[in-house]
Design a protein around this motif. Structure first.
Motif, PDB file in Angstrom:
ATOM      1  N   MET A   1      25.405  36.061  47.842  1.00 14.39           N
ATOM      2  CA  MET A   1      26.741  36.487  47.444  1.00 14.39           C
ATOM      3  C   MET A   1      26.693  37.135  46.068  1.00 14.39           C
ATOM      4  O   MET A   1      26.031  36.637  45.151  1.00 14.39           O
ATOM      5  CB  MET A   1      27.694  35.296  47.414  1.00 14.39           C
ATOM      6  N   ILE A   2      27.395  38.234  45.934  1.00 19.60           N
ATOM      7  CA  ILE A   2      27.479  38.936  44.650  1.00 19.60           C
ATOM      8  C   ILE A   2      28.731  38.436  43.941  1.00 19.60           C
ATOM      9  O   ILE A   2      29.856  38.756  44.331  1.00 19.60           O
ATOM     10  CB  ILE A   2      27.541  40.456  44.872  1.00 19.60           C
ATOM     11  N   ARG A   3      28.533  37.619  42.916  1.00 11.31           N
ATOM     12  CA  ARG A   3      29.676  37.058  42.183  1.00 11.31           C
ATOM     13  C   ARG A   3      30.346  38.172  41.379  1.00 11.31           C
ATOM     14  O   ARG A   3      29.689  38.864  40.593  1.00 11.31           O
ATOM     15  CB  ARG A   3      29.236  35.912  41.282  1.00 11.31           C
ATOM     16  N   THR A   4      31.631  38.313  41.600  1.00 11.24           N
ATOM     17  CA  THR A   4      32.363  39.458  41.089  1.00 11.24           C
ATOM     18  C   THR A   4      33.548  39.005  40.248  1.00 11.24           C
ATOM     19  O   THR A   4      34.236  38.039  40.585  1.00 11.24           O
ATOM     20  CB  THR A   4      32.876  40.322  42.260  1.00 11.24           C
ATOM     21  N   GLY A   5      33.784  39.721  39.153  1.00 10.01           N
ATOM     22  CA  GLY A   5      34.933  39.445  38.303  1.00 10.01           C
ATOM     23  C   GLY A   5      35.820  40.667  38.197  1.00 10.01           C
ATOM     24  O   GLY A   5      35.326  41.802  38.193  1.00 10.01           O
ATOM     25  N   VAL A   6      37.117  40.450  38.139  1.00 12.00           N
ATOM     26  CA  VAL A   6      38.096  41.518  37.981  1.00 12.00           C
ATOM     27  C   VAL A   6      38.727  41.394  36.609  1.00 12.00           C
ATOM     28  O   VAL A   6      39.185  40.307  36.224  1.00 12.00           O
ATOM     29  CB  VAL A   6      39.191  41.445  39.072  1.00 12.00           C
ATOM     30  N   ILE A   7      38.769  42.486  35.876  1.00  7.54           N
ATOM     31  CA  ILE A   7      39.457  42.512  34.584  1.00  7.54           C
ATOM     32  C   ILE A   7      40.780  43.237  34.784  1.00  7.54           C
ATOM     33  O   ILE A   7      40.812  44.421  35.094  1.00  7.54           O
ATOM     34  CB  ILE A   7      38.619  43.208  33.506  1.00  7.54           C
ATOM     35  N   GLY A   8      41.871  42.496  34.624  1.00  9.62           N
ATOM     36  CA  GLY A   8      43.205  43.056  34.817  1.00  9.62           C
ATOM     37  C   GLY A   8      43.821  42.548  36.106  1.00  9.62           C
ATOM     38  O   GLY A   8      43.183  42.562  37.163  1.00  9.62           O
ATOM     39  N   PHE A   9      45.076  42.083  36.003  1.00  9.83           N
ATOM     40  CA  PHE A   9      45.757  41.560  37.190  1.00  9.83           C
ATOM     41  C   PHE A   9      47.169  42.126  37.269  1.00  9.83           C
ATOM     42  O   PHE A   9      48.128  41.434  37.585  1.00  9.83           O
ATOM     43  CB  PHE A   9      45.774  40.020  37.146  1.00  9.83           C
ATOM     44  N   GLY A  10      47.258  43.440  36.972  1.00 10.21           N
ATOM     45  CA  GLY A  10      48.496  44.161  37.197  1.00 10.21           C
ATOM     46  C   GLY A  10      48.503  44.664  38.628  1.00 10.21           C
ATOM     47  O   GLY A  10      47.913  44.050  39.522  1.00 10.21           O
ATOM     48  N   LEU A  11      49.138  45.815  38.848  1.00 12.11           N
ATOM     49  CA  LEU A  11      49.207  46.357  40.201  1.00 12.11           C
ATOM     50  C   LEU A  11      47.819  46.582  40.786  1.00 12.11           C
ATOM     51  O   LEU A  11      47.530  46.197  41.920  1.00 12.11           O
ATOM     52  CB  LEU A  11      49.995  47.664  40.209  1.00 12.11           C
ATOM     53  N   GLY A  12      46.924  47.219  40.022  1.00  9.22           N
ATOM     54  CA  GLY A  12      45.593  47.507  40.547  1.00  9.22           C
ATOM     55  C   GLY A  12      44.827  46.255  40.900  1.00  9.22           C
ATOM     56  O   GLY A  12      44.184  46.168  41.954  1.00  9.22           O
ATOM     57  N   GLY A  13      44.868  45.257  40.019  1.00  4.67           N
ATOM     58  CA  GLY A  13      44.130  44.035  40.272  1.00  4.67           C
ATOM     59  C   GLY A  13      44.698  43.212  41.404  1.00  4.67           C
ATOM     60  O   GLY A  13      43.956  42.682  42.238  1.00  4.67           O
ATOM     61  N   THR A  14      46.049  43.107  41.462  1.00  8.15           N
ATOM     62  CA  THR A  14      46.670  42.247  42.472  1.00  8.15           C
ATOM     63  C   THR A  14      46.720  42.887  43.850  1.00  8.15           C
ATOM     64  O   THR A  14      46.555  42.198  44.864  1.00  8.15           O
ATOM     65  CB  THR A  14      48.099  41.866  42.050  1.00  8.15           C
ATOM     66  N   ALA A  15      46.971  44.197  43.911  1.00 14.02           N
ATOM     67  CA  ALA A  15      47.178  44.854  45.204  1.00 14.02           C
ATOM     68  C   ALA A  15      45.920  45.495  45.764  1.00 14.02           C
ATOM     69  O   ALA A  15      45.868  45.780  46.969  1.00 14.02           O
ATOM     70  CB  ALA A  15      48.286  45.903  45.099  1.00 14.02           C
ATOM     71  N   PHE A  16      44.922  45.747  44.920  1.00 13.44           N
ATOM     72  CA  PHE A  16      43.736  46.443  45.406  1.00 13.44           C
ATOM     73  C   PHE A  16      42.463  45.622  45.185  1.00 13.44           C
ATOM     74  O   PHE A  16      41.859  45.130  46.135  1.00 13.44           O
ATOM     75  CB  PHE A  16      43.611  47.812  44.733  1.00 13.44           C
ATOM     76  N   HIS A  17      42.040  45.506  43.952  1.00  9.12           N
ATOM     77  CA  HIS A  17      40.697  44.966  43.697  1.00  9.12           C
ATOM     78  C   HIS A  17      40.527  43.524  44.167  1.00  9.12           C
ATOM     79  O   HIS A  17      39.581  43.220  44.906  1.00  9.12           O
ATOM     80  CB  HIS A  17      40.355  45.112  42.218  1.00  9.12           C
ATOM     81  N   ALA A  18      41.401  42.624  43.741  1.00  2.31           N
ATOM     82  CA  ALA A  18      41.220  41.216  44.112  1.00  2.31           C
ATOM     83  C   ALA A  18      41.259  41.007  45.622  1.00  2.31           C
ATOM     84  O   ALA A  18      40.347  40.374  46.185  1.00  2.31           O
ATOM     85  CB  ALA A  18      42.255  40.345  43.399  1.00  2.31           C
ATOM     86  N   PRO A  19      42.275  41.499  46.342  1.00  6.06           N
ATOM     87  CA  PRO A  19      42.285  41.248  47.796  1.00  6.06           C
ATOM     88  C   PRO A  19      41.149  41.926  48.538  1.00  6.06           C
ATOM     89  O   PRO A  19      40.640  41.381  49.530  1.00  6.06           O
ATOM     90  CB  PRO A  19      43.647  41.778  48.242  1.00  6.06           C
ATOM     91  N   LEU A  20      40.736  43.102  48.091  1.00  2.18           N
ATOM     92  CA  LEU A  20      39.650  43.793  48.788  1.00  2.18           C
ATOM     93  C   LEU A  20      38.319  43.085  48.549  1.00  2.18           C
ATOM     94  O   LEU A  20      37.530  42.877  49.476  1.00  2.18           O
ATOM     95  CB  LEU A  20      39.571  45.250  48.329  1.00  2.18           C
ATOM     96  N   ILE A  21      38.051  42.712  47.303  1.00  2.00           N
ATOM     97  CA  ILE A  21      36.819  41.982  46.997  1.00  2.00           C
ATOM     98  C   ILE A  21      36.786  40.669  47.770  1.00  2.00           C
ATOM     99  O   ILE A  21      35.757  40.285  48.347  1.00  2.00           O
ATOM    100  CB  ILE A  21      36.720  41.726  45.474  1.00  2.00           C
ATOM    101  N   ASP A  22      37.926  39.985  47.814  1.00  5.17           N
ATOM    102  CA  ASP A  22      37.998  38.687  48.484  1.00  5.17           C
ATOM    103  C   ASP A  22      37.778  38.802  49.986  1.00  5.17           C
ATOM    104  O   ASP A  22      37.406  37.824  50.633  1.00  5.17           O
ATOM    105  CB  ASP A  22      39.374  38.058  48.203  1.00  5.17           C
ATOM    106  N   ALA A  23      37.995  39.995  50.532  1.00  4.99           N
ATOM    107  CA  ALA A  23      37.894  40.187  51.982  1.00  4.99           C
ATOM    108  C   ALA A  23      36.568  40.763  52.439  1.00  4.99           C
ATOM    109  O   ALA A  23      36.329  40.840  53.646  1.00  4.99           O
ATOM    110  CB  ALA A  23      39.027  41.103  52.453  1.00  4.99           C
ATOM    111  N   VAL A  24      35.711  41.173  51.514  1.00  5.52           N
ATOM    112  CA  VAL A  24      34.467  41.859  51.902  1.00  5.52           C
ATOM    113  C   VAL A  24      33.296  40.890  51.923  1.00  5.52           C
ATOM    114  O   VAL A  24      33.003  40.230  50.911  1.00  5.52           O
ATOM    115  CB  VAL A  24      34.185  43.031  50.926  1.00  5.52           C
ATOM    116  N   PRO A  25      32.604  40.767  53.049  1.00  2.00           N
ATOM    117  CA  PRO A  25      31.414  39.909  53.116  1.00  2.00           C
ATOM    118  C   PRO A  25      30.372  40.347  52.090  1.00  2.00           C
ATOM    119  O   PRO A  25      30.150  41.538  51.881  1.00  2.00           O
ATOM    120  CB  PRO A  25      30.908  40.117  54.543  1.00  2.00           C
ATOM    121  N   GLY A  26      29.748  39.365  51.473  1.00  3.49           N
ATOM    122  CA  GLY A  26      28.724  39.662  50.485  1.00  3.49           C
ATOM    123  C   GLY A  26      29.238  39.645  49.061  1.00  3.49           C
ATOM    124  O   GLY A  26      28.452  39.591  48.118  1.00  3.49           O
TER     125      GLY A  26
END
Length: 340
Positions: A1-26
């Protein structure tokens, strides 16, 4: 597993990066740097809440996704690369071509994956547009138009609408429109541009129209925050026909509403928004959009890190896009066409 961190939890972080990262295997969504601790704990209780500095310094984090105000993209990305992290940067990739070139060279020297978040390559309608153009059904493309309009007469996001590096409508929506054109046609030979501040109290452009020159082909990219009845999202005209499509890909709306990217209906276009192909004899054909899936971006990032596959978006494309934006501002100031 590639441990991943997101910087920022505005629109981009909440609607795109966090849910997409959380849904992708690996990929494992391990940490989010934000002051919105309660929101993170409610949505991702397994993710640590931290600061940008601590996230970048964490030796267990391999990949950092940056979704913060535009003028912070470069310093955060540089710090992450210097700390040995792979990096994804939301648009705009940087605020200048010089910054972008520095990040690209730093990633190259350190053998790290650096990838612009140009998720709109996986828009359902753009996938259909790309397939149609590549099929040759339209013949030689002479005019390509793409519009991204909104009706937001009030100023609402200070960091996007105040005079600062990377602010304005062109750096906000322009990177996606430009990137799609680079995928289809490559870099233009020259360009001309018009930018304006149309809203009362505005300080930065909220309207732009770019004309990109490819020999006799013209590409027109335009956006306004004062269009209540949106223009066609795509209008593509060739010697053998025209294709016109209204409406935006539904993935963003679904993600913003908290929808699951695993939903079987996710990314499927409303049939009422299918594009129409018109042939020279007047024959009309409905062209359905393909299934868009932004997860393919992060799946590509995971493959680039784990398998040394090419990144899903070449950072050199983002550099070209920033050069186009820089020249567009110069063209608008000087009122003349400029060679790329």
């Amino acid at each position: 597993m590639i441990r991943t961190g997101v910087i920022g939890f505005g629109l981009g972080g909440t609607a795109f990066h966090a849910p997409l990262i959380d849904a992708v295997p690996g990929l494992e969504l391990a940490a989010i740097a934000t002051s919105k601790a309660d929101a993170v704990r409610a949505a991702y209780p397994h993710a640590a809440v931290t600061t940008p500095e601590a996230l970048i310094a964490d030796p267990d984090i391999a990949l950092v996704a940056i979704s913060t105000p535009n003028d912070t993209h470069f310093p955060l990305a540089r710090a992450a690369l210097e700390a040995g992290k792979h990096v994804v940067i939301d648009k705009p990739f940087a605020t200048s071509p010089a910054e972008a070139a520095e990040l690209i060279e730093l990633a190259r020297a350190r053998g790290l994956v650096l990838c612009p978040f140009h998720n709109r390559r996986w828009d359902s309608d753009f996938l259909a547009v790309r397939a149609l153009v590549e099929s040759g059904r339209l013949g030689e493309i002479l005019l390509y138009e793409a519009h991204w309009d909104r009706f937001r007469p009030e100023l609402a996001q200070p960091w996007k609408e105040s005079i600062a590096a990377g602010s304005g409508q062109l750096p906000d929506l322009g990177p996606h429109l430009i990137d799609q054109v680079l995928v289809l046609f490559g870099a233009p030979e020259a360009l001309s541009a018009d930018l304006e501040v149309q809203r009362a109290g505005g300080e930065v452009d909220d309207y732009f129209a770019l004309t990109l020159h490819y020999g006799i082909r013209r590409v027109i990219l335009a956006s306004s925050r004062l269009v209540a009845a949106p223009r066609p999202r795509f209008g593509i005209h060739g010697r053998q026909g025209s294709f016109v499509k209204y409406g935006l890909d539904p993935q963003e709306a679904a993600l913003r509403a908290g929808g699951s990217v695993a939903d079987p209906e996710h990314g499927i276009e409303d049939p009422a928004q299918y594009g129409v192909l018109t042939l020279p004899d007047g024959t009309r054909e409905t062209i359905p959009s393909e299934r868009g899936d932004y997860r393919r971006f992060y799946a590509g990032v995971a493959a680039a890190i784990a398998e040394r596959a090419p990144p899903p978006v070449d950072p050199a494309d983002a550099l070209t896009g920033l050069r186009i934006i820089e020249l567009a501002r110069q063209s608008a100031r000087e009122g003349r066409r400029l060679a790329l």
